[in-house]
Design a protein around this motif. Structure first.
Motif, PDB file in Angstrom:
ATOM      1  N   VAL A  13     131.291 -21.186 -35.044  1.00 24.09           N
ATOM      2  CA  VAL A  13     131.681 -22.455 -35.662  1.00 24.09           C
ATOM      3  C   VAL A  13     131.475 -23.606 -34.681  1.00 24.09           C
ATOM      4  N   GLU A  14     131.882 -23.398 -33.432  1.00 26.40           N
ATOM      5  CA  GLU A  14     131.717 -24.448 -32.425  1.00 26.40           C
ATOM      6  C   GLU A  14     130.242 -24.728 -32.148  1.00 26.40           C
ATOM      7  N   THR A  15     129.432 -23.673 -32.112  1.00 26.50           N
ATOM      8  CA  THR A  15     128.008 -23.851 -31.827  1.00 26.50           C
ATOM      9  C   THR A  15     127.325 -24.656 -32.924  1.00 26.50           C
ATOM     10  N   LEU A  16     127.604 -24.311 -34.177  1.00 23.23           N
ATOM     11  CA  LEU A  16     126.987 -25.038 -35.282  1.00 23.23           C
ATOM     12  C   LEU A  16     127.527 -26.467 -35.388  1.00 23.23           C
ATOM     13  N   SER A  17     128.743 -26.678 -34.894  1.00 23.79           N
ATOM     14  CA  SER A  17     129.346 -28.013 -34.955  1.00 23.79           C
ATOM     15  C   SER A  17     128.991 -28.868 -33.749  1.00 23.79           C
ATOM     16  N   ASP A  18     128.374 -28.255 -32.735  1.00 23.70           N
ATOM     17  CA  ASP A  18     128.050 -28.976 -31.503  1.00 23.70           C
ATOM     18  C   ASP A  18     126.887 -29.932 -31.748  1.00 23.70           C
ATOM     19  N   ARG A  19     127.113 -31.208 -31.501  1.00 20.86           N
ATOM     20  CA  ARG A  19     126.079 -32.226 -31.696  1.00 20.86           C
ATOM     21  C   ARG A  19     125.486 -32.684 -30.368  1.00 20.86           C
ATOM     22  N   GLY A  20     125.769 -31.912 -29.313  1.00 17.89           N
ATOM     23  CA  GLY A  20     125.196 -32.235 -28.014  1.00 17.89           C
ATOM     24  C   GLY A  20     125.806 -33.442 -27.348  1.00 17.89           C
ATOM     25  N   LYS A  21     127.021 -33.772 -27.740  1.00 17.86           N
ATOM     26  CA  LYS A  21     127.686 -34.935 -27.166  1.00 17.86           C
ATOM     27  C   LYS A  21     128.967 -34.495 -26.472  1.00 17.86           C
ATOM     28  N   PRO A  22     129.334 -35.147 -25.387  1.00 22.34           N
ATOM     29  CA  PRO A  22     130.558 -34.745 -24.672  1.00 22.34           C
ATOM     30  C   PRO A  22     131.798 -34.951 -25.526  1.00 22.34           C
ATOM     31  N   ILE A  23     132.734 -34.016 -25.385  1.00 25.84           N
ATOM     32  CA  ILE A  23     133.985 -34.092 -26.127  1.00 25.84           C
ATOM     33  C   ILE A  23     135.010 -34.864 -25.302  1.00 25.84           C
ATOM     34  N   VAL A  24     135.566 -35.879 -25.906  1.00 23.31           N
ATOM     35  CA  VAL A  24     136.587 -36.674 -25.232  1.00 23.31           C
ATOM     36  C   VAL A  24     137.925 -35.956 -25.365  1.00 23.31           C
ATOM     37  N   ARG A  25     138.495 -35.597 -24.235  1.00 21.49           N
ATOM     38  CA  ARG A  25     139.759 -34.881 -24.260  1.00 21.49           C
ATOM     39  C   ARG A  25     140.868 -35.771 -24.813  1.00 21.49           C
ATOM     40  N   GLN A  28     146.938 -36.371 -26.635  1.00 21.46           N
ATOM     41  CA  GLN A  28     147.994 -35.575 -27.249  1.00 21.46           C
ATOM     42  C   GLN A  28     147.450 -34.191 -27.601  1.00 21.46           C
ATOM     43  N   PRO A  29     148.058 -33.111 -27.088  1.00 27.66           N
ATOM     44  CA  PRO A  29     147.542 -31.767 -27.378  1.00 27.66           C
ATOM     45  C   PRO A  29     147.797 -31.322 -28.812  1.00 27.66           C
ATOM     46  N   VAL A  30     148.803 -31.908 -29.458  1.00 29.05           N
ATOM     47  CA  VAL A  30     149.152 -31.536 -30.829  1.00 29.05           C
ATOM     48  C   VAL A  30     148.932 -32.742 -31.732  1.00 29.05           C
ATOM     49  N   ARG A  31     148.326 -32.487 -32.874  1.00 29.20           N
ATOM     50  CA  ARG A  31     148.026 -33.571 -33.808  1.00 29.20           C
ATOM     51  C   ARG A  31     148.586 -33.230 -35.181  1.00 29.20           C
ATOM     52  N   SER A  32     149.234 -34.173 -35.785  1.00 30.75           N
ATOM     53  CA  SER A  32     149.774 -33.977 -37.125  1.00 30.75           C
ATOM     54  C   SER A  32     148.729 -34.383 -38.162  1.00 30.75           C
ATOM     55  N   ILE A  33     148.367 -33.434 -39.018  1.00 30.95           N
ATOM     56  CA  ILE A  33     147.445 -33.737 -40.118  1.00 30.95           C
ATOM     57  C   ILE A  33     148.147 -33.499 -41.451  1.00 30.95           C
ATOM     58  N   CYS A  87     140.354 -30.532 -36.549  1.00 32.34           N
ATOM     59  CA  CYS A  87     141.393 -30.814 -35.564  1.00 32.34           C
ATOM     60  C   CYS A  87     141.190 -29.965 -34.311  1.00 32.34           C
ATOM     61  N   LYS A  88     140.908 -28.684 -34.497  1.00 31.06           N
ATOM     62  CA  LYS A  88     140.728 -27.791 -33.356  1.00 31.06           C
ATOM     63  C   LYS A  88     139.416 -28.073 -32.631  1.00 31.06           C
ATOM     64  N   LEU A  89     138.391 -28.506 -33.359  1.00 35.68           N
ATOM     65  CA  LEU A  89     137.143 -28.889 -32.699  1.00 35.68           C
ATOM     66  C   LEU A  89     137.342 -30.107 -31.811  1.00 35.68           C
ATOM     67  N   GLY A  90     138.323 -30.921 -32.149  1.00 35.82           N
ATOM     68  CA  GLY A  90     138.663 -32.070 -31.317  1.00 35.82           C
ATOM     69  C   GLY A  90     139.599 -31.728 -30.179  1.00 35.82           C
ATOM     70  N   GLN A  91     139.713 -30.419 -29.887  1.00 34.74           N
ATOM     71  CA  GLN A  91     140.538 -29.936 -28.775  1.00 34.74           C
ATOM     72  C   GLN A  91     142.014 -30.264 -28.964  1.00 34.74           C
ATOM     73  N   GLN A  92     142.464 -30.247 -30.220  1.00 39.26           N
ATOM     74  CA  GLN A  92     143.872 -30.467 -30.510  1.00 39.26           C
ATOM     75  C   GLN A  92     144.402 -29.339 -31.383  1.00 39.26           C
ATOM     76  N   GLU A  93     145.654 -29.028 -31.184  1.00 37.08           N
ATOM     77  CA  GLU A  93     146.316 -28.012 -31.999  1.00 37.08           C
ATOM     78  C   GLU A  93     147.028 -28.715 -33.150  1.00 37.08           C
ATOM     79  N   PRO A  94     146.762 -28.297 -34.390  1.00 38.15           N
ATOM     80  CA  PRO A  94     147.435 -28.963 -35.509  1.00 38.15           C
ATOM     81  C   PRO A  94     148.920 -28.622 -35.555  1.00 38.15           C
TER      82      PRO A  94
END
Length: 265
Positions: A13-25, A28-33, A87-94
Motif C-alpha cells: 500500500v505504501e509503495t503504490l501510494s509513494d509519489r516520490g516526495k518527502p513525507i513531512v513528519r 501530532q502523532p494522533v489525529r482525529s478523523i 491518516c496512517k500514510l501521513g505518519q499519524q495514528e487515527p
C-alpha cells in the motif's frame, strides 16, 4: 507468518501510494478523523433511507433491503478504511474513537429504519409473530455485517486503486515521472471486480463450482460448453480487458527494463 503477511500488505500500500516526495513528519502523532467518518456515516444513513421509504420491497423483490443493508454500508466502510489509510500514510495514528460511527451508529440506524418496511409489508417478510420478526431482524443484521465486511474488499479492489490512479494522473499532468507499476497495478485490481461482474451478467446456467471456471474460459474462447450466453457483448468486454492487461504487463516490463538500463548507464 500473519505479521509478515500484514507487513507485506501495508508495504505494498505504501509503495503504490509513494509519489516520490518527502513525507513531512506531523507534530501530532494522533489525529482525529471522527468528523469525516461521522459525515460518511450520516450521509450513508440519509441515502439508505431513500430506498427504504420510497421503494416497495415486494414489487422491487427485496432490492431496497439489499441496497440499504449491504451495498451502502459496503461503500461507507470502504471510504472509512480509505480515511484511516490516508491518516496512517501521513505518519499519524487515527483516534480509534471513530469506530463508534461505523460499528455502532451506522448499524443501529440502518436496523432501526428497517423496522418500518418489515411492519408495512409483513406478508413479504413472512412476519407472523414476534419470533418471526426477530428472525427477520437477525437476517437484516447478518446482511449488514456482510456488507460492512465486504467494505474491505471494495476498498482494496475499487477505492484504493482509483486513488492510486488519480494520484498518478495528477503527477503525470504536473510533468512528474510516473512508475509503470503505479498505473498497471491499480488497473489490475480494478479489473478483478470488472471482469467478475461482467462474467456474471454475460453467462447463464453456470453453477458455482470448480467446473465453472472452465466453463468461463470456454465461453471467453468461444468454445461450446455447458453454459448459456445471456449477454454477448459482455464476453467481448472481458476479452478486451484481458488483452489490455496482457499488453499492459508487457509494456510495464519493457519500461522497467529500459529504466534499469538507463540507470545502469
Amino acid at each position: 507468518m500473519a505479521r509478515t503477511n500484514a507487513v507485506g500488505f501495508w508495504e505494498a500500500v505504501e509503495t503504490l501510494s509513494d509519489r516520490g516526495k518527502p513525507i513531512v513528519r506531523p507534530t501530532q502523532p494522533v489525529r482525529s478523523i471522527s468528523s469525516p467518518v461521522a459525515l460518511v456515516t450520516l450521509t450513508t444513513l440519509a441515502i439508505a433511507a431513500i430506498p427504504l421509504l420510497l421503494l416497495d420491497p415486494d414489487s422491487a423483490d427485496g432490492v431496497p433491503m439489499l441496497l440499504s443493508l449491504f451495498l451502502f454500508p459496503m461503500i461507507a466502510g470502504a471510504v472509512i478504511i480509505e480515511l484511516v489509510v490516508l491518516c496512517k500514510l501521513g505518519q499519524q495514528e487515527p483516534d480509534w474513537v471513530l469506530l463508534w460511527w461505523p460499528l455502532v451508529v451506522l448499524p443501529a440506524g440502518l436496523l432501526a429504519m428497517s423496522v418500518g418496511p418489515m411492519i408495512a409489508h409483513p406478508d413479504y417478510f413472512d412476519v407472523t409473530s414476534v419470533s418471526s420478526a426477530a428472525g427477520v431482524m437477525f437476517t437484516f443484521a447478518l446482511l449488514l455485517v456482510f456488507g460492512l465486511g465486504a467494505g474491505f474488499l471494495f476498498w482494496m479492489l475499487v477505492v484504493f486503486p482509483l486513488r492510486v490512479l488519480l494520484m498518478a494522473a495528477v503527477d503525470a499532468v504536473r510533468g512528474d515521472r510516473v512508475a509503470g507499476f503505479r498505473v498497471y497495478a491499480p488497473l489490475l485490481l480494478l479489473s478483478i471486480p470488472a471482469i467478475s461482474v461482467t462474467v456474471v451478467l454475460s453467462l447463464d446456467e453456470v453453477e458455482a463450482s470448480r467446473a465453472a471456471v472452465g466453463q468461463v474460459v470456454l465461453a471467453l474462447l468461444g468454445i461450446p460448453g455447458d453454459y448459456e450466453v445471456a449477454w454477448g457483448p459482455g464476453l467481448w468486454i472481458v476479452r478486451g480487458i484481458t488483452l489490455a492487461l496482457i499488453g499492459g504487463a508487457i509494456w510495464t516490463t519493457a519500461r522497467s527494463k529500459r529504466s534499469a538500463r538507463e540507470n545502469a548507464e
